[in-house]
Design an enzyme around this catalytic site. Structure first.
Site, PDB file in Angstrom:
ATOM      1  CB  ALA A 123      -0.928  -0.017   1.210  1.00 54.86           C
ATOM      2  CB  CYS A 155      13.669  -6.286   6.174  1.00 57.51           C
ATOM      3  SG  CYS A 155      14.935  -5.046   6.479  1.00 57.51           S
TER       4      CYS A 155
END
Length: 833
Positions: free
Chosen positions: A331, A440
């Protein structure tokens, strides 16, 4: 921790007994009015414990260290809080903490509930709670009505928020004798080692000229980021596939978060497998964004397997986040890769939580240890607090019997998740010769933990002192772990924009522990709010915890000891050195850290130099020959425990002393080294004696050979004498030999008889050769030599004597003897008579 001095009679009056406790802890029974401030000395400028350029700026007398119920003086320097015991001026380690190591501090007030102080106008008592980043919670108690606490708080704020960044102690102290050579050179030297170019040494000229772009068959070093234009949080030099151009690297950087494109952190010298790192790809909410250059770069890590024609190695793309977190990042434009877009790849999620979860977990662990430790920040022991049930008295064996006993902290669960992920990565590289790309979100927290731990397992070099430094400087410092944000240090790149969290609770009663609520008392203000405005998180401390777990599993595989890790951590948290200031290599270069601040590595190396291999930083069990390859821990060995030397040193100060076995082994090692030196000295003396004995043996052999030759010569002379005697007697002469070797020849001339002595003529080897004696005689005129009628003038008294006949006979003897002398005389030459 240094043992505390027994309290004097006056300070014993401050100690509360269990009979006086009324359920509110021990703080309400402190007899503040019995402290005599006149007994304290006002001069502390010449303390032995002060460091270079450290100066005292504030002092408060009659302060109580609540944790140990000890009275003393609290001092503030330009570097730390110091707590000196009463009278002796000995430094109390628990109450001494650097400013940078303080996570937060609270002003607390205790409403005395004891009837003894019901009418005391000095109540409430003023307390200051200091929470450290090194697992300690310290509480200082100040005399009421003195405004000492307010002065201490104001001084703390000034010291931790200087007007100029250069007022920080790391800059005030300067490099001193712990100078920091350029870390860029050390990074290049590590790259050269990984490329198999260890013979090359980096230099400042090489860095300035950009001539450090070496390569091997597969990988190369690029100077594309030398000005940090490609990525501000990456190092100036990057190791990338040789088949990828700089233009393709630029295109790839736009597809990764914060431009942290995939680059190589470590490569296997034999198989060609690599461990690469990056940030998350910007695939978007629909996960449909792609980058051809990024896919080409990642695919280039899948080089051909050695010994397999045309076969390419497998690539694992390891996402350290939980899958749902990776999807949620879509998002914001992030996300994760799709295996269908990357050749020979497989996507793996490790499910490691983010920095916020780690921060809360660390805080809960610290509170748990403070509650169940031997002593607590409220001044009472766990035995008194729990009515005799003490969790084994705070011992490690009982506290870490199960992860569930650590309450809801979840710290060990996080450690286990990291170790499991690292073991899986190392196994893929070592057993399958596969390449691994780790990321990550931003690629500087969990990514750094996983990559550096995997390198530690795979490369024995990183398990040495020099290798540990190279690993930290490469994967943590050069690749931009934000130390200023995560460790909570002042960010020198922002003109001292750093503020220490402070909380105030002026009208609250203090609970039995600062982080717990007890019946009838209100809790202190929540500590969680102090984290809302910063990015503090113990990511690096968590990594060191993981290293300690590996050292526990493999006690002989590491050159350094757990004590080294603790001292290294303390140096880092203190802010005394400049190595870990700022958030990136670029910021440290802009601030001139390496030129203006001291070096942590040089300081630790100086400590080790004083003790050699017996120093506490050296692991006495280290055996490099046994662990000269990768470490691949099985899943069953990945159950973590508390790190006693770090986690328990304040809450359970007795527990870290459980390393007595290690200390004894170190002492035995030192004794063994001394005995080994003595043995070598004894062996050297034995070698010298052996050489002397061999020399004497050779001389003895030579003497024996000479003696044997002399005996043989004597035997030969005896045989010659017998032969000559018979030869002379055959001429009518008599030859007599005396014991001393003299020879007398008698010649008969009718009724007359004459004799002449032939003197002994020694030969070169000190033996008498009879033939030479006779030959020397026969060389003279026989008449002159043998005739007794010859005069001194050489005239003959009887010229008519028949000497000519005798002379001819002796001349014949000479001729015959010369022929005889050329013969070799053996025992069997003459027949037995």
């Amino acid at each position: 921790m240094t043992a505390l001095r027994p309290l004097s009679g006056r300070s014993r009056s401050l100690r509360c007994s269990s009979e006086k406790m009324e359920g509110t802890g021990s703080w309400d029974v402190l007899e503040w009015t019995k402290l005599d401030s006149a007994s304290w000395s006002g001069s502390y400028s010449n303390l032995d414990c002060l460091l270079e350029s450290e100066r005292i700026i504030f002092e408060a007398c009659g302060v109580i260290l609540i944790n140990t119920d000890e009275a003393g003086t609290l001092l503030l320097s330009n570097f730390r809080i110091l707590f000196l015991s009463e009278g002796t001026r000995k430094l109390i380690p628990l109450g001494t903490i650097p400013f940078v190591a303080i996570e937060k501090f609270n002003k607390l007030a205790l409403k005395v509930q004891s009837n003894k102080y019901h009418n005391n106008e000095n109540a409430p008592t003023r307390l200051l709670q200091v929470t450290g980043k090194d697992m300690r919670i310290v509480v200082y108690g100040f005399r009421p009505g003195t405004k000492q606490r307010r002065s201490v708080v104001d001084a703390l704020l000034r010291c931790n928020k200087p007007e100029r960044v250069w007022d920080l102690y790391a800059f005030t102290c300067g490099p001193s004798k712990f100078g920091n050579t350029n870390p860029k050179e050390r990074l290049l030297n590590e790259y050269f080692r990984l490329l198999g170019k260890s013979s090359q040494r980096a230099s400042m000229n090489m860095i300035k000229d950009g001539t450090f772009t070496l390569s091997n068959d597969l990988w190369r070093i690029t100077n594309l980021n030398s000005n940090y234009d490609l990525c501000q949080s990456y190092p100036f030099a990057l190791m990338v596939p040789k088949s990828i151009s700089d233009e393709e690297l630029i295109q790839t950087s736009t597809f990764r978060a914060r431009c942290r494109l995939p680059v190589i952190s470590w490569c296997h010298p034999g198989s060609g497998a690599v461990i690469a790192r990056s940030s998350q790809p910007l695939v978007g909410l629909m996960m449909n964004m792609r980058s051809t250059s990024d896919e080409k770069l990642v695919t280039s890590f899948c080089t051909q397997l050695a010994g397999h024609k045309g076969a390419r190695r497998k690539l694992y793309i390891v996402d350290a986040r939980p899958r749902k977190n990776a999807l949620a990042n879509g998002a914001k434009g992030g996300g994760s890769e799709s295996s269908s877009n990357y050749l020979q790849s497989e996507i793996v999620f490790l499910g490691i939580d983010n920095i916020h979860a780690m921060r809360e977990s660390f805080s809960r662990l610290r509170d748990y240890l403070d509650m169940h430790g031997t002593t607590s920040s409220d001044g009472t022991s766990s035995f008194l607090r729990h009515g005799g049930w003490t969790w084994g008295g705070g011992n490690l064996s009982s506290m870490s019997a199960s992860v569930s006993l650590l309450g809801d902290s979840g710290w060990l669960s996080h450690i286990q998740s990291i170790l499991a992920g690292v073991a899986w990565i190392a196994a893929r590289v070592a057993m399958e010769s596969a390449s691994v790309l780790v990321h990550c979100s931003d690629g500087w927290d969990r990514t750094t933990q996983l990559v550096s731990l995997a390198c530690l397992l795979l490369d024995p070099y990183y398990r040495t002192f020099s290798g540990f430094q190279a690993l930290v400087e490469k994967d943590w410092l050069a690749f931009g772990h934000p130390f200023s944000d995560r460790v909570g240090m002042p960010n020198v790149s922002e003109s001292g924009n750093f503020e220490l969290p402070i909380q105030s609770s002026s009208a609250r009663s203090f609970p039995s522990s600062p982080v717990r609520q007890s019946p009838g008392s209100a809790a202190a203000q929540s500590s969680s709010s102090s984290y809302g405005l910063n990015n503090y998180s113990p990511i690096f401390l968590q990594w060191l915890d993981c290293v300690s777990q590996l050292m526990r599993m493999y006690p002989s595989a590491f050159e350094y000891s757990p004590t080294f890790l603790v001292d290294f951590t303390d140096c880092l948290l203190s802010g005394r050195f400049g190595n870990f200031l700022c958030n990136s290599e670029k910021e440290r270069q802009q601030c001139g850290i390496s030129e203006t601040c001291g070096c942590l590595w040089a300081y630790l190396a100086d400590l080790r130099s004083s003790g050699g291999t017996s120093h506490v930083h050296c692991n006495p069990f280290y055996d490099p020959s046994r662990y000269d390859g990768p470490l691949l821990p099985p899943a069953a060995a990945l159950a973590p425990t508390l790190w006693p030397q770090f986690h328990l040193r304040w809450a359970c100060p007795v527990e870290p002393n459980a390393t007595e076995t290690e200390d004894q082994c170190r002492a035995m090692t030192a004794k063994y080294s001394e005995m080994k030196k003595e043995k070598e000295e004894a062996e050297r003396k034995v070698d010298e004696l052996s050489s002397a004995v061999e020399s004497l043996s050779e001389e003895l052999l030579n003497e024996r050979d000479i003696s044997h030759a002399a005996r043989e010569s004597a035997k030969r002379a005896t045989k010659e004498r017998a032969v000559i005697s018979r030869a002379v007697q055959s001429l009518g002469c008599k030859v007599k030999f005396t014991k001393n070797g003299d020879c007398t020849v008698e010649v008969e001339d009718g009724p007359r008889k004459c004799s002449h002595s032939i003197p002994q003529k020694p030969s070169e080897d000190n033996t008498t050769d009879v033939s030479e004696c006779i030959s020397s005689v026969t060389e003279q005129n026989v008449c002159e030599a043998l005739c007794p009628l010859s005069t001194r003038e050489g005239m003959c008294r009887r010229p008519d004597a028949g000497c000519a006949q005798i002379g001819s006979q002796f001349l014949g003897l000479k001729t015959n003897f010369e022929a005889f002398d050329n013969l070799c005389v053996y025992d069997s030459y003459f027949t037995a008579e």
